[in-house]
Design a protein around this motif. Structure first.
Motif, PDB file in Angstrom:
ATOM      1  N   SER A  27       0.858  -1.180   0.000  1.00 20.92           N
ATOM      2  CA  SER A  27       0.000   0.000   0.000  1.00 20.92           C
ATOM      3  C   SER A  27       0.898   1.236   0.000  1.00 20.92           C
ATOM      4  O   SER A  27       1.342   1.674   1.054  1.00 20.92           O
ATOM      5  CB  SER A  27      -0.890  -0.016   1.243  1.00 20.92           C
ATOM      6  OG  SER A  27      -1.640   1.156   1.315  1.00 20.92           O
ATOM      7  N   ASN A  69      -1.786   4.296  -6.309  1.00 22.11           N
ATOM      8  CA  ASN A  69      -2.444   3.958  -5.050  1.00 22.11           C
ATOM      9  C   ASN A  69      -3.566   2.941  -5.147  1.00 22.11           C
ATOM     10  O   ASN A  69      -4.138   2.580  -4.125  1.00 22.11           O
ATOM     11  CB  ASN A  69      -2.988   5.237  -4.406  1.00 22.11           C
ATOM     12  CG  ASN A  69      -1.872   6.145  -3.969  1.00 22.11           C
ATOM     13  OD1 ASN A  69      -1.137   5.828  -3.060  1.00 22.11           O
ATOM     14  ND2 ASN A  69      -1.725   7.267  -4.644  1.00 22.11           N
ATOM     15  N   THR A  70      -3.893   2.485  -6.318  1.00 25.72           N
ATOM     16  CA  THR A  70      -4.959   1.492  -6.441  1.00 25.72           C
ATOM     17  C   THR A  70      -4.478   0.323  -7.284  1.00 25.72           C
ATOM     18  O   THR A  70      -3.449   0.404  -7.942  1.00 25.72           O
ATOM     19  CB  THR A  70      -6.226   2.090  -7.094  1.00 25.72           C
ATOM     20  OG1 THR A  70      -5.920   2.444  -8.441  1.00 25.72           O
ATOM     21  CG2 THR A  70      -6.736   3.293  -6.339  1.00 25.72           C
TER      22      THR A  70
END
Length: 169
Positions: free
Chosen positions: A18, A76-77
């Motif tokens: 993450s 971020n995804t």
């Protein structure tokens, strides 16, 4: 979120990271600021009160906002697949921190020593090159333990030095 990196789930470990956990601004704040920038740039670019010479600058500003929005989403995804991960296989260790950053690959035969701390792995190669695997970005504690256990197994199998900081299990 963990997923196996190859057809043999026992021999390979693939853990998604993450990146927003190590960012100075959280993903939510990055996304909010980017959306505000997009709205502001769209209002400037598509309003009727601009002259032709100004509108080119506003279109460029809007284009930059769209490009940064895509960058934030990619970093971020996992919409476009895993972009940040740690992979542990019988042949190598891999660290990748985003779509626009290079992979750091360490071949198992080149490893001289690994130092395990509660939130990191420090790998020293035979040529004294050090690679740092930041485990703060691993979402689940169970996945952190999987990585550490896999490295311990590799150390026993390949005979490289393994040291651990106090507090590791």
């Amino acid at each position: 979120m963990a997923a196996s990196g190859s057809s043999s789930a026992r021999s390979s470990l693939f853990i998604q990271l993450s990146p927003s956990r190590s960012a100075k601004l959280s993903f939510t704040i990055q996304l909010t600021l980017t959306l505000l920038w997009l709205v502001w740039a769209a209002l400037l670019a598509f309003s009727d009160t601009t002259t032709t010479s100004e509108s080119y600058l506003f279109y460029a500003f809007f284009g930059l906002a769209v490009a940064f929005f895509v960058y934030v989403i990619l970093q971020n995804t996992s919409i476009f697949g895993f972009q940040s991960y740690i992979e542990v296989t019988p042949e190598y260790l891999v660290r990748k921190h985003g779509v626009f950053r290079p992979k750091h690959v360490v071949a198992i035969p080149n490893i001289k020593a690994v130092h395990i701390t509660p939130l990191a792995l420090r790998v020293t190669e035979k040529d004294e090159t050090q690679t740092y695997f930041d485990l703060k970005q691993v979402r689940k504690r169970r996945d952190q333990m999987k990585i550490k256990n896999k490295v311990r197994d590799l150390a026993a199998k390949h005979g490289f030095e393994l040291t651990e900081a106090n507090g590791n299990h």
